[in-house]
Design a protein around this motif. Sequence first.
Motif, PDB file in Angstrom:
ATOM      1  N   ALA A 254       0.641  -1.114   0.009  1.00  0.00           N
ATOM      2  CA  ALA A 254       0.270   0.022   0.006  1.00  0.00           C
ATOM      3  C   ALA A 254       0.850   1.133  -0.029  1.00  0.00           C
ATOM      4  CB  ALA A 254      -0.991  -0.021   1.077  1.00  0.00           C
ATOM      5  N   GLY A 255       2.071   1.261   0.344  1.00  0.00           N
ATOM      6  CA  GLY A 255       2.986   2.510   0.382  1.00  0.00           C
ATOM      7  C   GLY A 255       3.289   2.973   1.681  1.00  0.00           C
ATOM      8  N   VAL A 256       2.705   2.261   2.876  1.00  0.00           N
ATOM      9  CA  VAL A 256       2.746   2.749   4.192  1.00  0.00           C
ATOM     10  C   VAL A 256       4.518   2.476   4.427  1.00  0.00           C
ATOM     11  CG1 VAL A 256       2.169   2.400   6.438  1.00  0.00           C
ATOM     12  CG2 VAL A 256       0.622   2.328   4.594  1.00  0.00           C
ATOM     13  N   GLU A 257       5.127   3.571   5.058  1.00  0.00           N
ATOM     14  CA  GLU A 257       6.493   3.345   5.452  1.00  0.00           C
ATOM     15  C   GLU A 257       6.408   3.417   6.941  1.00  0.00           C
ATOM     16  OE1 GLU A 257       8.819   6.081   3.437  1.00  0.00           O
ATOM     17  OE2 GLU A 257       8.279   5.229   1.547  1.00  0.00           O
ATOM     18  N   ASN A 258       5.601   3.907   7.667  1.00  0.00           N
ATOM     19  CA  ASN A 258       5.611   4.207   9.229  1.00  0.00           C
ATOM     20  C   ASN A 258       4.562   3.611   9.730  1.00  0.00           C
ATOM     21  OD1 ASN A 258       8.601   5.566   9.151  1.00  0.00           O
ATOM     22  ND2 ASN A 258       7.156   6.820   8.068  1.00  0.00           N
ATOM     23  N   ALA A 259       4.592   2.446  10.359  1.00  0.00           N
ATOM     24  CA  ALA A 259       3.393   1.916  10.992  1.00  0.00           C
ATOM     25  C   ALA A 259       3.726   0.767  11.935  1.00  0.00           C
ATOM     26  CB  ALA A 259       2.338   1.516  10.170  1.00  0.00           C
ATOM     27  N   LEU A 260       2.604   0.447  13.062  1.00  0.00           N
ATOM     28  CA  LEU A 260       2.877  -0.637  13.669  1.00  0.00           C
ATOM     29  C   LEU A 260       1.757  -1.421  13.623  1.00  0.00           C
ATOM     30  CD1 LEU A 260       3.698   1.320  17.079  1.00  0.00           C
ATOM     31  CD2 LEU A 260       5.360   0.338  15.448  1.00  0.00           C
ATOM     32  N   GLY A 261       1.912  -2.832  13.444  1.00  0.00           N
ATOM     33  CA  GLY A 261       0.920  -3.598  13.418  1.00  0.00           C
ATOM     34  C   GLY A 261       1.105  -4.988  14.269  1.00  0.00           C
ATOM     35  N   LYS A 262       0.082  -5.531  14.582  1.00  0.00           N
ATOM     36  CA  LYS A 262       0.034  -6.837  15.404  1.00  0.00           C
ATOM     37  C   LYS A 262      -1.131  -7.668  15.145  1.00  0.00           C
ATOM     38  CE  LYS A 262       1.180  -9.244  18.911  1.00  0.00           C
ATOM     39  NZ  LYS A 262       2.644 -10.020  19.067  1.00  0.00           N
ATOM     40  N   GLN A 263      -0.862  -9.004  15.035  1.00  0.00           N
ATOM     41  CA  GLN A 263      -1.889  -9.862  14.902  1.00  0.00           C
ATOM     42  C   GLN A 263      -2.295 -10.478  16.110  1.00  0.00           C
ATOM     43  OE1 GLN A 263      -0.392 -12.976  12.483  1.00  0.00           O
ATOM     44  NE2 GLN A 263       0.148 -11.557  10.741  1.00  0.00           N
ATOM     45  N   LEU A 264      -3.673 -10.612  16.587  1.00  0.00           N
ATOM     46  CA  LEU A 264      -3.976 -10.854  17.919  1.00  0.00           C
ATOM     47  C   LEU A 264      -4.781 -12.214  17.886  1.00  0.00           C
ATOM     48  CD1 LEU A 264      -5.337  -7.467  19.037  1.00  0.00           C
ATOM     49  CD2 LEU A 264      -3.019  -8.345  19.482  1.00  0.00           C
ATOM     50  N   GLY A 265      -5.522 -12.578  16.831  1.00  0.00           N
ATOM     51  CA  GLY A 265      -6.101 -13.853  16.849  1.00  0.00           C
ATOM     52  C   GLY A 265      -5.478 -15.012  15.924  1.00  0.00           C
TER      53      GLY A 265
END
Length: 302
Positions: A254-265
């Motif tokens: 998508a072009g996102v360069e600064n982000a935090l992600g977490k899989q919870l399930g």
Amino acid sequence: MALATAAITAALSSLSLRPPLHRGGLCLKPLRATLLPSSSSFRARTLPKLAATADIDTSFFDNVDPNDDIPFDPPAPPEGYVAPPSFDELPPESEEEVAAAYEEIYGAAYSGESVLGNDIYVMDGKVKKTSGLLGRKKRDRPNDGFEERVVQVRRVTKVVKGGKKLSFRAIVVVGDKKGQVGVGVGKAKEVVDAIAKSAGNARRNIVSVPMTKYLTFPHRCDGDYGAAKVMLRPASPGTGVIAGGAVRIVLEMAGVENALGKQLGSKNALNNARATVAAVQRMRQFRDVSRERGIPMEELWQ
């Protein structure tokens, strides 16, 4: 055998051994007899002699030695003669002139004529069907600005009446890295066909990702799909994409360069990718919210 030998002897005796004749400067040599096979024996046939023509003067060649080096002395050009320009000095031709020249020589198929809305290019590489390794078809990616990224390829089975039917399932994420991304899935008997089908499915499900000027999310958001839950948070410039699995691939495409992600399930790759898309669809830009509420953007933080 005796008859054939006698015929050959008679044919050889009829050959003329006289010196060449000179008539009016034309040298005539006697023609040799031609031996043609017959049904029973060989018979001699003599070709007709060439008639000498007094109008042809060949005395010029009597004093010319073919082994000598004769210098090339071209005649002088006539008065007022202007030499044509060379190929390099001509002005460059336009694309319309080149297309018209090709169309005149080879027909309308080489000029890019549009027939029923489709452009005709006979020499286009996409029209040719090329085969790859082991006879498999070589897939040509469409040039639409989207990049493809394979997330997962798994072999799946379907139980039918005659037994198990094997096939491959591919998960592909496409995006232009400018805010457009899509997730697709496809099944086929071959891996290449499965990837092609999933890529086409992803192109039909393109969504827009809202981003700020720092290439991050405008606000935090969560998304879920089935048993998979994804948490997305914006990050400061220089952080990078801190996520794993399918979430990272979707954000990078998508072009996102600064982000935090977490899989919870769940750890299912397809559900996590679709949960990321669901979370992105819930995000909204601040200017859109202020326009809907009819208030200035500065009042959103009060």
